[in-house]
Motif scaffolding. Structure first.
Motif, PDB file in Angstrom:
ATOM      1  N   MET A 131       0.847  -1.171   0.000  1.00 39.83           N
ATOM      2  CA  MET A 131       0.000   0.000   0.000  1.00 39.83           C
ATOM      3  C   MET A 131       0.892   1.233   0.000  1.00 39.83           C
ATOM      4  O   MET A 131       1.822   1.324   0.791  1.00 39.83           O
ATOM      5  N   LYS A 132       0.594   2.149  -0.891  1.00 43.34           N
ATOM      6  CA  LYS A 132       1.325   3.407  -0.954  1.00 43.34           C
ATOM      7  C   LYS A 132       0.599   4.422  -0.075  1.00 43.34           C
ATOM      8  O   LYS A 132      -0.584   4.684  -0.271  1.00 43.34           O
ATOM      9  N   ILE A 133       1.315   4.973   0.895  1.00 47.35           N
ATOM     10  CA  ILE A 133       0.721   5.908   1.857  1.00 47.35           C
ATOM     11  C   ILE A 133       1.465   7.233   1.788  1.00 47.35           C
ATOM     12  O   ILE A 133       2.689   7.265   1.879  1.00 47.35           O
ATOM     13  N   SER A 134       0.709   8.316   1.618  1.00 46.07           N
ATOM     14  CA  SER A 134       1.318   9.646   1.669  1.00 46.07           C
ATOM     15  C   SER A 134       0.628  10.450   2.773  1.00 46.07           C
ATOM     16  O   SER A 134      -0.590  10.435   2.903  1.00 46.07           O
ATOM     17  N   VAL A 135       1.441  11.122   3.576  1.00 48.72           N
ATOM     18  CA  VAL A 135       0.941  11.900   4.703  1.00 48.72           C
ATOM     19  C   VAL A 135       1.280  13.363   4.473  1.00 48.72           C
ATOM     20  O   VAL A 135       2.423  13.704   4.174  1.00 48.72           O
ATOM     21  N   THR A 136       0.268  14.223   4.611  1.00 47.83           N
ATOM     22  CA  THR A 136       0.428  15.664   4.430  1.00 47.83           C
ATOM     23  C   THR A 136      -0.003  16.366   5.710  1.00 47.83           C
ATOM     24  O   THR A 136      -1.011  16.003   6.307  1.00 47.83           O
ATOM     25  N   PHE A 137       0.770  17.373   6.106  1.00 49.56           N
ATOM     26  CA  PHE A 137       0.443  18.169   7.281  1.00 49.56           C
ATOM     27  C   PHE A 137       0.061  19.575   6.838  1.00 49.56           C
ATOM     28  O   PHE A 137       0.770  20.188   6.042  1.00 49.56           O
TER      29      PHE A 137
ATOM     30  N   TRP B 171       6.983  10.356  14.282  1.00 48.89           N
ATOM     31  CA  TRP B 171       6.091   9.401  14.933  1.00 48.89           C
ATOM     32  C   TRP B 171       4.680   9.503  14.384  1.00 48.89           C
ATOM     33  O   TRP B 171       3.935   8.519  14.387  1.00 48.89           O
ATOM     34  N   HIS B 172       4.284  10.699  13.884  1.00 43.41           N
ATOM     35  CA  HIS B 172       2.969  10.832  13.250  1.00 43.41           C
ATOM     36  C   HIS B 172       2.885   9.925  12.024  1.00 43.41           C
ATOM     37  O   HIS B 172       1.914   9.188  11.844  1.00 43.41           O
ATOM     38  N   LYS B 173       3.908   9.994  11.185  1.00 36.63           N
ATOM     39  CA  LYS B 173       3.930   9.181   9.964  1.00 36.63           C
ATOM     40  C   LYS B 173       3.991   7.693  10.296  1.00 36.63           C
ATOM     41  O   LYS B 173       3.315   6.882   9.666  1.00 36.63           O
ATOM     42  N   GLU B 174       4.789   7.331  11.282  1.00 39.00           N
ATOM     43  CA  GLU B 174       4.896   5.927  11.678  1.00 39.00           C
ATOM     44  C   GLU B 174       3.563   5.408  12.201  1.00 39.00           C
ATOM     45  O   GLU B 174       3.170   4.271  11.912  1.00 39.00           O
ATOM     46  N   TYR B 175       2.865   6.227  12.963  1.00 40.29           N
ATOM     47  CA  TYR B 175       1.573   5.824  13.515  1.00 40.29           C
ATOM     48  C   TYR B 175       0.547   5.612  12.400  1.00 40.29           C
ATOM     49  O   TYR B 175      -0.182   4.616  12.393  1.00 40.29           O
TER      50      TYR B 175
END
Length: 69
Positions: free
Chosen positions: A1-7, A15-19
């Motif tokens: 699964m490809k996951i992208s996190v934006t703030f 730790w936000h991205k790891e969670y």
């Protein structure tokens, strides 16, 4: 699964991205095909929002959660 996190309007720590990765990897047992997840974590005044857009083989799932402090 490809996951992208934006703030948005917030500083993101590792730790936000790891969670987010840890929690979304649990969806792999329900999805057969490769999927893409876009996660947006934002802060507006005293409200915290988490928005998730999950796309897999023509299936789109959108969710938005608000947390007040």
């Amino acid at each position: 699964m490809k996951i992208s996190v934006t703030f948005r309007n917030a500083e993101g720590d590792t730790w936000h991205k790891e969670y987010v990765d840890e929690r979304l990897k649990k969806l792999n047992k329900y999805i057969d095909n490769p999927a893409e997840a876009r996660v947006i974590l934002s802060v507006e005044k005293f409200r915290h929002f988490a928005e998730i857009n999950l796309t897999s083989n023509g299936l789109n799932v959108n969710a938005k959660e608000e947390e007040k402090e």
